[in-house]
Motif scaffolding. Sequence first.
Motif, PDB file in Angstrom:
ATOM      1  N   UNK A  82      36.687  -4.111  19.350  1.00  0.00           N
ATOM      2  CA  UNK A  82      36.202  -3.407  18.161  1.00  0.00           C
ATOM      3  C   UNK A  82      36.508  -1.926  18.317  1.00  0.00           C
ATOM      4  N   UNK A  83      37.467  -1.447  17.538  1.00  0.00           N
ATOM      5  CA  UNK A  83      37.926  -0.062  17.640  1.00  0.00           C
ATOM      6  C   UNK A  83      37.364   0.752  16.482  1.00  0.00           C
ATOM      7  N   UNK A  84      36.769   1.889  16.812  1.00  0.00           N
ATOM      8  CA  UNK A  84      36.267   2.840  15.820  1.00  0.00           C
ATOM      9  C   UNK A  84      37.010   4.156  16.027  1.00  0.00           C
ATOM     10  N   UNK A  85      37.550   4.696  14.955  1.00  0.00           N
ATOM     11  CA  UNK A  85      38.329   5.924  15.042  1.00  0.00           C
ATOM     12  C   UNK A  85      37.530   7.109  14.522  1.00  0.00           C
ATOM     13  N   UNK A  86      37.299   8.082  15.395  1.00  0.00           N
ATOM     14  CA  UNK A  86      36.626   9.330  15.021  1.00  0.00           C
ATOM     15  C   UNK A  86      37.694  10.286  14.502  1.00  0.00           C
ATOM     16  N   UNK A  87      37.720  10.501  13.180  1.00  0.00           N
ATOM     17  CA  UNK A  87      38.842  11.164  12.525  1.00  0.00           C
ATOM     18  C   UNK A  87      38.646  12.679  12.427  1.00  0.00           C
ATOM     19  N   UNK A 105      40.220  -3.612  30.777  1.00  0.00           N
ATOM     20  CA  UNK A 105      38.788  -3.877  30.941  1.00  0.00           C
ATOM     21  C   UNK A 105      37.994  -3.694  29.650  1.00  0.00           C
ATOM     22  N   UNK A 106      38.613  -3.117  28.620  1.00  0.00           N
ATOM     23  CA  UNK A 106      37.914  -2.894  27.355  1.00  0.00           C
ATOM     24  C   UNK A 106      38.061  -4.058  26.375  1.00  0.00           C
ATOM     25  N   UNK A 107      38.765  -5.114  26.756  1.00  0.00           N
ATOM     26  CA  UNK A 107      38.926  -6.270  25.875  1.00  0.00           C
ATOM     27  C   UNK A 107      37.550  -6.835  25.500  1.00  0.00           C
ATOM     28  N   UNK A 108      37.366  -7.049  24.195  1.00  0.00           N
ATOM     29  CA  UNK A 108      36.106  -7.587  23.702  1.00  0.00           C
ATOM     30  C   UNK A 108      34.975  -6.576  23.617  1.00  0.00           C
ATOM     31  N   UNK A 109      35.234  -5.318  23.951  1.00  0.00           N
ATOM     32  CA  UNK A 109      34.207  -4.272  23.943  1.00  0.00           C
ATOM     33  C   UNK A 109      34.241  -3.480  22.636  1.00  0.00           C
ATOM     34  N   UNK A 110      33.226  -2.652  22.465  1.00  0.00           N
ATOM     35  CA  UNK A 110      33.141  -1.753  21.308  1.00  0.00           C
ATOM     36  C   UNK A 110      33.562  -0.364  21.760  1.00  0.00           C
ATOM     37  N   UNK A 111      34.677   0.126  21.197  1.00  0.00           N
ATOM     38  CA  UNK A 111      35.326   1.325  21.710  1.00  0.00           C
ATOM     39  C   UNK A 111      35.552   2.333  20.584  1.00  0.00           C
TER      40      UNK A 111
END
Length: 438
Positions: free
Chosen positions: A67-72, A326-332
């Motif tokens: 889950x990727x969130x972009x801080x724009x 290691x970030x697979x399946x994580x909220x990033x």
Amino acid sequence: MKIVSRNEELLRDALSRIPQSSSRTSLSSCNKLIRFEDISAAAFKIQCGVQKTPCMYSRLSKQYGMDIYLKKEFLQYTGSVKERGVLYLLTSLPQDQQRKGVIVASDSNFSMAVAYQASELRIPVFVIMSTSTSPARVKMCREYGAMVISYGTTAKDSQMHARRLAQENGYLYLEEEDSAVYLSGLGTVGLEVYEQVPKLDAVIFPAGGHCGLLAGSAAALKHLNPHIAVIGVESESFPVLQQSLRAGHPTEDQACSNHHFYGDVSGLCFGSNSLQLTGKLVDKVVAVREEDILISMLRLLEYERATVDAEGAIGLAALVAGKLPELKGKRVAIVICSGNLELHLLQQCIARALTLDNRVCRFSIVLSDCPGDISKLLEILAREETRVLDIKQERTFVTSELFTVEVTCTVETRDKIHTAQLRNALLERYPTAAWTER
């Protein structure tokens, strides 16, 4: 008056006026110059002067398995996160210095932010730029409200002239550094990301020489939740942060380039404060190739309609390169911090990225110079659903048998698999087809 010492004195005075809370600080063992309370005070003070940029779920999430969130942050008025630190720095200056004015000497994002924010605060601002500076940058800086002076052929000439003007006229010479005030302003990004994305596992920041954003935001995030992984990303060509962390002090990297593509990624201006915070609070620093940065720029343009530069794209490049499995399946969350890329360079970057992504390819085929042979080639390309970008014919300098023509085609495909299918189809019909390697 010595410019550097005067600058440090003013910043210490500014820090002493920041409202301090009586609550316990978690950073006292790391750096006594910056505390979580300082970052909170900065957030309150600059809230009306900078954008609270969105941190949005990205369509790239499925592609990279997290889950990727972009801080724009590239949506700030000057296209850069540097406005946060600059605004807090300027508002913290004594009133008499604000009346006299400030002066900077570069065409960096920092200088653009100073030009705009100082003008908004009605602080006289002077920007010294070398004669080699892009006319577009000069024009933009003037539109922000700064007095722009062209001087010297190099950045060093401009800096020396700016220091001399500061001494003679009482201006405060500003250059990007890692003072507590500036780091506190940049650290407000960490506060916002934490508020905007619940249950975060990791936050990725650009690093390199200018690691103030990484250090300041790490101070905020680790205070709020020590379990959030804070990761910095820098270029393999300029691994100055990793070298400095290993050495235990800021080091000079002789390989640094002044090419505008890299911008602040290849800078050398961070100091011991940023380095100390980074060493204590940042979980990991990785390096990525230039190719990964270019493909990251392409992904952001296609999936997010975001036009960013190398500094803005370098965080996502770590995922493109597979450096963080290691970030697979994580909220990033990824901070997209800058979008100041000149148009001519943007065109070159996108064209190169398409080639690196195996979506633009070139091949040459020698055909008999008979009617209909080129038409048959075009029929194959149409059947394989490729888009012909360019086609050239060479007869005079063909070294094979007489009455032949060398046809060179540049075509666009959907992806790597489609390119492989096209290659197999052409080799089946034209075994001597030669492909230009990227």
